[in-house]
Design a protein around this motif. Structure first.
Motif, short mmCIF file in Angstrom:
data_model
loop_
_atom_site.label_atom_id
_atom_site.label_comp_id
_atom_site.label_asym_id
_atom_site.label_seq_id
_atom_site.Cartn_x
_atom_site.Cartn_y
_atom_site.Cartn_z
N CYS A 9 0.64 21.77 31.78
CA CYS A 9 2.00 21.79 31.22
C CYS A 9 2.98 22.12 32.34
O CYS A 9 2.96 23.22 32.91
CB CYS A 9 2.09 22.83 30.10
SG CYS A 9 3.74 22.91 29.34
N TYR A 17 12.39 24.36 24.74
CA TYR A 17 11.32 23.51 24.21
C TYR A 17 9.91 23.93 24.60
O TYR A 17 8.94 23.48 23.98
CB TYR A 17 11.54 22.07 24.67
CG TYR A 17 12.92 21.53 24.41
CD1 TYR A 17 13.40 21.42 23.10
CD2 TYR A 17 13.76 21.13 25.45
CE1 TYR A 17 14.68 20.93 22.85
CE2 TYR A 17 15.03 20.64 25.21
CZ TYR A 17 15.49 20.55 23.91
OH TYR A 17 16.75 20.07 23.66
N GLU A 20 7.44 25.24 21.86
CA GLU A 20 6.92 24.21 20.95
C GLU A 20 5.85 23.38 21.64
O GLU A 20 4.82 23.02 21.02
CB GLU A 20 8.05 23.32 20.46
CG GLU A 20 7.60 22.30 19.42
CD GLU A 20 8.75 21.53 18.81
OE1 GLU A 20 8.55 20.94 17.73
OE2 GLU A 20 9.85 21.52 19.40
N ALA A 21 6.05 23.07 22.92
CA ALA A 21 5.06 22.28 23.67
C ALA A 21 3.73 23.02 23.73
O ALA A 21 2.67 22.45 23.45
CB ALA A 21 5.58 22.00 25.08
N SER A 24 1.90 23.41 20.41
CA SER A 24 1.27 22.16 19.97
C SER A 24 -0.10 21.96 20.63
O SER A 24 -0.96 21.27 20.08
CB SER A 24 2.18 20.97 20.28
OG SER A 24 2.15 20.60 21.65
N TYR A 95 5.66 17.32 22.90
CA TYR A 95 4.64 18.08 22.19
C TYR A 95 3.66 17.13 21.51
O TYR A 95 3.95 15.96 21.27
CB TYR A 95 5.26 19.05 21.18
CG TYR A 95 6.16 18.42 20.12
CD1 TYR A 95 5.65 18.01 18.89
CD2 TYR A 95 7.52 18.27 20.35
CE1 TYR A 95 6.48 17.46 17.92
CE2 TYR A 95 8.36 17.72 19.40
CZ TYR A 95 7.83 17.32 18.18
OH TYR A 95 8.65 16.76 17.23
#
Length: 326
Positions: A9, A17, A20-21, A24, A95
């Motif tokens: 990542c 954001y 949320e990434a 997920s 995500y």
């Protein structure tokens, strides 16, 4: 036992954001995975958010840069640490949808070893995560309407963009054979597709598995700027590499269309050195058409002139893009 998947990542100024990434990733089931988080010296509170998430999730590695080194170097730094058979490059503003990993790995495990990458369809969402459209248009069963290039796709990746980057799952051994991302370039995807498709097949998985976010401060938006000529320099280098590796008339024609398209883009964004490079490449491709006769630099005669021609350029750009995709 299913193979290990490594999720890398990459974050830069995505404090809105990144949570949320990462969530997920950890909502996925049916697959063993590791997660490596890299923040490339964000100037917002991204590193603070990542620090809080590290208390909740057992990240395998967290790398917080004190200076910005760029996307390609950041990814390669994490790739060295990766233990997975397969690798995903997750931008911190995108995500995964539920069940993505299991579908991706089950599908990849059925492929032959000459497949270096699989990719799929995606939701394209706005800043609020609301669906705008799909990357590939779908029917009532959420299956792609058009035939998506799959298999040996060198000519296809030369001709047009069609792979949605966050949907890519890459075989680690294939990535290593390519020496990862090219750190001499400003961005990674076009080069990866060109070099990678010469070595391996890319296979399309017809499922919607990822949400790609379109927002004002996305990295892809920042690439296109009159202040960022490095993008066009990098694209020119990839096109020059492709020229040295074309093997058929079909591949030559695909590269020809790409060079015309990128040259006009470079002209609009006033990257005049790159424009000269693209015109030289057209000559090497034995192109004799009207593009060589046009003064590609006419867009760069002052800011007001550029703005006044912007709509004309967009119309021509869309027309050319439509021609390339056919």
């Amino acid at each position: 036992m299913k193979p290990l998947l490594t999720v890398i990542c990459l974050c830069y100024n995505q404090e809105k954001y990144v949570e949320e990434a990462i969530r997920s990733v950890y909502q996925q089931s049916g697959v063993t995975f590791e997660c490596i988080v890299v923040d490339d010296c964000s100037t917002d509170n991204s590193q603070g958010v990542i620090g809080q998430l590290a208390k909740e999730f057992s990240f395998d590695h967290v790398i917080l840069h004190q200076e910005n080194i760029g996307n390609c170097k950041s990814f390669n730094e994490a790739l060295v640490l990766a233990k997975g058979k397969y690798v995903i490059d997750l931008a911190a503003d995108d995500y995964f949808l539920k069940g993505a990993f299991q579908k991706q790995i089950d599908f990849f495990e059925k492929q032959t070893t000459d497949v270096g990458m699989i990719f799929s369809n995606a939701e394209l969402v706005n800043e609020q995560g609301q669906l705008v459209k799909y990357h590939f248009s779908v029917n009532q069963f959420n299956k792609a309407i058009d035939v998506i290039p799959s298999g040996s796709v060198f000519a296809d990746v030369l001709a047009r963009y069609f792979i949605c980057v966050p949907t890519m799952v890459m075989r680690k051994s294939w990535l290593i054979s390519l020496n990862g991302y090219n750190e001499n370039l400003n961005y990674e995807d076009f080069d990866l597709w060109v070099r990678g498709s010469l070595k391996s097949d890319f296979i399309y998985l017809d499922h919607i598995l990822v949400a790609k976010r379109d927002h004002t401060h996305s990295l892809s938006k920042a690439m296109f700027s009159t202040n960022n000529t490095n993008y066009f320099d990098s694209t020119l280098q990839v096109c020059q590499f492709a020229f040295n590796n074309i093997r058929s008339e079909n591949e030559r024609n695909a590269l020809l269309e790409r060079v015309k398209y990128e040259g006009r883009n470079a002209s609009f964004y006033q990257s005049n050195q790159s424009v000269r490079g693209f015109k030289e490449l057209l000559i090497k491709l034995n192109y004799q058409g009207r593009y060589l006769k046009l003064k590609w630099s006419f867009f760069s005669i002052g800011g007001k002139f550029v703005v006044s021609f912007k709509r004309l350029f967009v119309i021509r750009y869309r027309t050319l893009k439509t021609c390339i995709s056919k």
